[in-house]
Design a protein around this motif. Sequence first.
Motif, PDB file in Angstrom:
ATOM      1  N   GLU A   4      -2.526  15.904   6.697  1.00 30.63           N
ATOM      2  CA  GLU A   4      -3.752  16.258   7.431  1.00 30.63           C
ATOM      3  C   GLU A   4      -4.184  15.156   8.388  1.00 30.63           C
ATOM      4  O   GLU A   4      -4.662  15.412   9.496  1.00 30.63           O
ATOM      5  CB  GLU A   4      -4.881  16.567   6.432  1.00 30.63           C
ATOM      6  CG  GLU A   4      -6.165  17.012   7.061  1.00 30.63           C
ATOM      7  CD  GLU A   4      -6.027  18.272   7.916  1.00 30.63           C
ATOM      8  OE1 GLU A   4      -6.044  18.113   9.151  1.00 30.63           O
ATOM      9  OE2 GLU A   4      -5.899  19.372   7.378  1.00 30.63           O
ATOM     10  N   ALA A   5      -4.031  13.900   7.965  1.00 30.15           N
ATOM     11  CA  ALA A   5      -4.489  12.774   8.795  1.00 30.15           C
ATOM     12  C   ALA A   5      -3.640  12.589  10.051  1.00 30.15           C
ATOM     13  O   ALA A   5      -4.058  11.904  10.985  1.00 30.15           O
ATOM     14  CB  ALA A   5      -4.463  11.488   7.975  1.00 30.15           C
TER      15      ALA A   5
ATOM     16  N   VAL B 227      -2.855  14.695  12.369  1.00 31.10           N
ATOM     17  CA  VAL B 227      -3.310  15.413  13.572  1.00 31.10           C
ATOM     18  C   VAL B 227      -4.833  15.432  13.610  1.00 31.10           C
ATOM     19  O   VAL B 227      -5.490  15.919  12.685  1.00 31.10           O
ATOM     20  CB  VAL B 227      -2.771  16.858  13.610  1.00 31.10           C
ATOM     21  CG1 VAL B 227      -3.236  17.557  14.884  1.00 31.10           C
ATOM     22  CG2 VAL B 227      -1.259  16.882  13.511  1.00 31.10           C
ATOM     23  N   ALA B 228      -5.381  14.879  14.681  1.00 34.68           N
ATOM     24  CA  ALA B 228      -6.829  14.885  14.898  1.00 34.68           C
ATOM     25  C   ALA B 228      -7.597  14.245  13.745  1.00 34.68           C
ATOM     26  O   ALA B 228      -8.696  14.692  13.394  1.00 34.68           O
ATOM     27  CB  ALA B 228      -7.317  16.316  15.160  1.00 34.68           C
ATOM     28  N   GLY B 229      -7.044  13.176  13.194  1.00 36.29           N
ATOM     29  CA  GLY B 229      -7.721  12.353  12.181  1.00 36.29           C
ATOM     30  C   GLY B 229      -8.481  13.151  11.151  1.00 36.29           C
ATOM     31  O   GLY B 229      -7.902  13.942  10.402  1.00 36.29           O
ATOM     32  N   GLY B 230      -9.794  12.980  11.114  1.00 36.35           N
ATOM     33  CA  GLY B 230     -10.619  13.577  10.059  1.00 36.35           C
ATOM     34  C   GLY B 230     -10.853  15.070  10.188  1.00 36.35           C
ATOM     35  O   GLY B 230     -11.340  15.710   9.260  1.00 36.35           O
ATOM     36  N   ILE B 231     -10.521  15.673  11.327  1.00 37.02           N
ATOM     37  CA  ILE B 231     -10.745  17.122  11.482  1.00 37.02           C
ATOM     38  C   ILE B 231      -9.717  17.875  10.628  1.00 37.02           C
ATOM     39  O   ILE B 231      -8.517  17.617  10.765  1.00 37.02           O
ATOM     40  CB  ILE B 231     -10.561  17.573  12.952  1.00 37.02           C
ATOM     41  CG1 ILE B 231     -11.452  16.770  13.898  1.00 37.02           C
ATOM     42  CG2 ILE B 231     -10.827  19.062  13.093  1.00 37.02           C
ATOM     43  CD1 ILE B 231     -11.208  17.084  15.377  1.00 37.02           C
ATOM     44  N   PRO B 232     -10.179  18.793   9.786  1.00 37.08           N
ATOM     45  CA  PRO B 232      -9.198  19.511   8.935  1.00 37.08           C
ATOM     46  C   PRO B 232      -8.444  20.609   9.698  1.00 37.08           C
ATOM     47  O   PRO B 232      -8.480  21.780   9.340  1.00 37.08           O
ATOM     48  CB  PRO B 232     -10.048  20.077   7.792  1.00 37.08           C
ATOM     49  CG  PRO B 232     -11.445  20.024   8.240  1.00 37.08           C
ATOM     50  CD  PRO B 232     -11.573  19.099   9.407  1.00 37.08           C
ATOM     51  N   ILE B 233      -7.745  20.211  10.741  1.00 40.04           N
ATOM     52  CA  ILE B 233      -7.083  21.200  11.605  1.00 40.04           C
ATOM     53  C   ILE B 233      -5.799  21.735  10.978  1.00 40.04           C
ATOM     54  O   ILE B 233      -5.444  22.903  11.177  1.00 40.04           O
ATOM     55  CB  ILE B 233      -6.815  20.616  13.028  1.00 40.04           C
ATOM     56  CG1 ILE B 233      -6.255  21.685  13.974  1.00 40.04           C
ATOM     57  CG2 ILE B 233      -5.888  19.411  12.992  1.00 40.04           C
ATOM     58  CD1 ILE B 233      -7.172  22.814  14.289  1.00 40.04           C
TER      59      ILE B 233
END
Length: 440
Positions: free
Chosen positions: A129-130, A132-138
């Motif tokens: 998860e980390a 792609v787009a750090g903290g965003i749960p994308i």
Amino acid sequence: MKPIKVGLLGVGNVGGGTFDVLERNQEEIRRRAGRSIEVVAVSARNLERAKTRTGGKVAVVANPMDIVNNPEIDIVVELIGGYDQARELVLKAIENGKHVVTANKALLAVHGNEIFAAAQAKGVMVAFEAAVAGGIPIIKALREGLTANRIDWLAGIINGTTNFILSEMRDKGLDFATVLKQAQELGYAEADPTFDIEGVDAAHKATIMSAIAFGIPVQFDKAHVEGISKLNAVDIRYAEQLGYRIKLLGIAKRAKVNGKEGVELRVHPTLIPSKRLIANVEGAMNAVLVQGDAVGATLYYGKGAGAEPTASAVIADLVDITRLATADPEHRVPHLAFQPNAMTNIEILPMSEVTTSYYLRMNVKDEPGVLADLTRILADAGISIDAMLQKEPADGETRTDIIFLTHQTQEKHVNSAIAKMEALSTVGGSVTKIRLENLS
Ligand SMILES: NC(=O)C1=CN([C@@H]2O[C@H](COP(=O)(O)OP(=O)(O)OC[C@H]3O[C@@H](n4cnc5c(N)ncnc54)[C@H](O)[C@@H]3O)[C@@H](O)[C@H]2O)C=CC1
Ligand SMILES: N[C@@H](CC=O)C(=O)O
Ligand code: NA
């Protein structure tokens, strides 16, 4: 239940943040995961610094293989970055039957197919998860929340460093080098910041998202990668005057060329209408816009870089693994959202086949007939004009800038029109081409 044991490889920005958040929120996390998540060992290059950073509470080792080969450890968290050593460590951890969490998008975009196949064969999870787009749960959103949809396209501001640079340059008039230094001090930039500036990091992330969105292998080598280093301040200003913002976008999109399905996978500076929410994402914030056939457009926004925002995603993966560790591997969510035997290999299109709109700027002699020549070249190439901006020449000047915004067309047609424009004696230097997306 006994604690799940974690070994951390790397105690830098993200490793340090992960250690802190796990410690600070340990009780909340235990209540959610059903078991304590305990870091039992960390591996670091600078042993003394790592001991201080972790308050002497865990074993600190110099050789990361000691963690990967430690039978006590259930989950290896790879936060050292880079390609080769990270690949070796992750593959060894998998071989040893350990689950892996990594924030390393470079590793997964390049070696992901090999790593996910090895994890699948061994029945372990590799969570990212980390990455792609750090903290965003994308990753969670694409893989689980949107699982009913055929994803048509996604477009995102997925590099915090470059978005921070563009915002600070525009708002505060600071120069590129000063803002880059700030981004490095704030822990946003990659170890090699050219990865950020030249669009490589964003392309790593777009590659990973394209695989999850469309059920295709990761194919970083086929992505079109263009960063912000050649972006000119004058184009940022003209774009504003025309009602657009320039952002570095990562785009993955289904397309059809001559009836054949393909995927556009590209990273480049992009004009976006200023009124779109995503055009107003500033600083190190990230945002990803996803278009699904059932849900329509959804937008995910948050901190895409930095120690604790990224740690938030690392720990979400640790909790997921803790909950699912005892589940039958066949009943877990597939690494790339689609079952491994249901992946397809839709071709990644070359840039010449990509269809989008364009901003074209040229410097011309201010004399009769110039505009007619330019519009004729565009018309001959089948390109229609959406808007035009012609600047008054400055006092005493005989040259001026003309800007065209085009309707959608294939890149090969624009390239041949540009070659003809540049061949005109009235056009000076080269024509600046920036792609434009309406994102609607
Ligand atoms: N900084 C950020 O905002 C984000 C970073 N990432 C990714 O997270 C990973 C880590 O990034 P950062 O923490 O920013 O980097 P960093 O450079 O701050 O930390 C990496 C740490 O690993 C250590 N290291 C390197 N080789 C080692 C080895 N062989 N054994 C033990 N330690 C070793 C380094 O000394 C350093 O302390 C990278 O893959 C990066 O792309 C992902 C999302 C956001
Ligand atoms: N260098 C990256 C860090 C997060 O992935 C960025 O700037 O976004
Ligand atoms: Na994320």
